[in-house]
Design an enzyme around this catalytic site. Structure first.
Site, PDB file in Angstrom:
ATOM      1  CD1 TRP A  12      -2.154  -2.079   0.335  1.00 11.18           C
ATOM      2  CD2 TRP A  12      -3.075  -1.165   2.159  1.00 11.18           C
ATOM      3  NE1 TRP A  12      -3.255  -2.835   0.670  1.00 11.18           N
ATOM      4  CE2 TRP A  12      -3.841  -2.288   1.797  1.00 11.18           C
ATOM      5  CE3 TRP A  12      -3.449  -0.448   3.281  1.00 11.18           C
ATOM      6  CZ2 TRP A  12      -4.962  -2.699   2.494  1.00 11.18           C
ATOM      7  CZ3 TRP A  12      -4.571  -0.850   3.994  1.00 11.18           C
ATOM      8  CH2 TRP A  12      -5.319  -1.970   3.599  1.00 11.18           C
ATOM      9  CG  HIS A 101       9.785  -1.279  -2.517  1.00 13.13           C
ATOM     10  ND1 HIS A 101       9.878  -0.121  -3.258  1.00 13.13           N
ATOM     11  CD2 HIS A 101       8.724  -1.957  -3.006  1.00 13.13           C
ATOM     12  CE1 HIS A 101       8.901  -0.110  -4.156  1.00 13.13           C
ATOM     13  NE2 HIS A 101       8.188  -1.214  -4.030  1.00 13.13           N
ATOM     14  CD  GLU A 103       8.166   3.096  -4.221  1.00 15.46           C
ATOM     15  OE1 GLU A 103       7.588   2.936  -3.136  1.00 15.46           O
ATOM     16  OE2 GLU A 103       7.595   2.922  -5.321  1.00 15.46           O
ATOM     17  N   GLY A 179       5.181   1.521 -10.780  1.00 19.26           N
ATOM     18  CA  GLY A 179       4.356   2.725 -10.761  1.00 19.26           C
ATOM     19  C   GLY A 179       4.352   3.488 -12.075  1.00 19.26           C
ATOM     20  N   GLY A 240       1.588  -2.775  -6.272  1.00 22.02           N
ATOM     21  CA  GLY A 240       1.489  -1.468  -5.625  1.00 22.02           C
ATOM     22  C   GLY A 240       0.137  -0.841  -5.900  1.00 22.02           C
ATOM     23  N   GLY A 241       0.086   0.055  -6.889  1.00 20.17           N
ATOM     24  CA  GLY A 241      -1.119   0.843  -7.184  1.00 20.17           C
ATOM     25  C   GLY A 241      -2.403   0.025  -7.243  1.00 20.17           C
TER      26      GLY A 241
END
Ligand code: PEP
Length: 258
Positions: A12, A101, A103, A179, A240-241
């Site tokens: 999330w 991850h 990110e 993403g 993800g999204g």
């Protein structure tokens, strides 16, 4: 060869407050049924602030969705402002913890060395790590995909035991696909996942390679999940999204019906 039950995980990221989390989990539980959970393991990875609420609703309604976290520190406690320890997550009945991850690697300076420390701490606390690896667009264009994945997998798993690696999850997440809406082709996703399994085989043996679950992540959607999941070395997806909406996430979990 051991059966590898697919694992679909919803990351999330920094979305949803605890009230929204409760709603999403309840709606997901209405959308999925026993046949879904029998065929596929499902985990959700909300922000830390939602874990207690998520645990409570999962427990109260006996929902067969595993609770996951997105990150943790490797120490058990101490002066690490802003961090959360594996023991704290385990106490909340967290089963899976994402480590490394892209990110976190790109925005928070996470290195292969501290991913490795995190994995050891997550395992020591009795949880299952989902270790992410994958190349950037620059690395792909410079023909360094294989080197990048090999380095991340070898360094991330260094010093782990064979049975620990065999029971964990590794996610191949090409950074350029996260993403962006640019999913890897099934052939490219398969090649990345097969390389990860090869590295596990080389370092930890055939049994660990046969049982480790390798997910693909990067713009997975209901329209592309079935083809990705049909690949030999893909055992699940890190989403993800599309995990933020009941309809798309439940359709991804039900990839076998697409
Ligand atoms: C992710 O966050 O790991 C991810 C794969 O995101 P998305 O599905 O949005 O590309």
């Amino acid at each position: 060869m051991p059966e590898r039950k697919p694992l679909i995980s919803g990351n999330w990221k920094m979305h949803m407050n605890h009230l929204e989390a409760i709603q999403l989990i309840q709606k997901l539980s209405y959308a999925l049924d026993h046949a879904d959970y029998a065929a596929t393991d499902v985990s959700i990875h909300p922000p830390f602030t939602n874990l207690r609420s998520a645990q409570t609703v999962i427990d109260a309604d006996s929902i067969p969705i595993a609770l996951g976290a997105q990150h943790c520190h490797w120490e058990e406690s101490g002066a690490f402002t802003g961090e959360v320890s594996p023991a704290m997550l385990a106490k909340l009945a967290v089963s899976y913890v994402i480590a490394g991850h892209s990110e976190r690697r790109q925005l928070f300076g996470e290195t292969d060395e501290n991913v490795n420390r995190r994995l050891k701490a997550i395992l020591a606390a009795g949880m299952i790590p989902i270790m992410c690896c994958g190349e950037t667009l620059d690395e792909r264009e410079a023909d360094q995909t294989e080197t990048r994945i090999t380095t991340q997998v070898d360094a991330g798993l260094a010093g782990l035991k064979r049975d620990q690696v065999g029971a964990m999850v590794i996610a191949y997440e090409p950074v350029w696909a996260i993403g962006t809406g640019h999913t890897a082709t099934p052939a490219d996703a398969q090649a990345g996942c097969a390389l990860i399994r090869d590295r596990v085989r080389a370092n930890f043996g055939a049994d660990a390679a046969a049982s480790v679950r390798v997910q693909y992540g990067g713009s997975v959607k209901p329209v592309n999940v079935a083809e990705l999941m049909a690949q030999t070395d893909i055992d699940g997806a890190l989403v993800g999204g599309a995990s933020l909406e009941v309809d798309s996430f439940s359709r991804i979990v039900r990839f076998r019906l697409q």
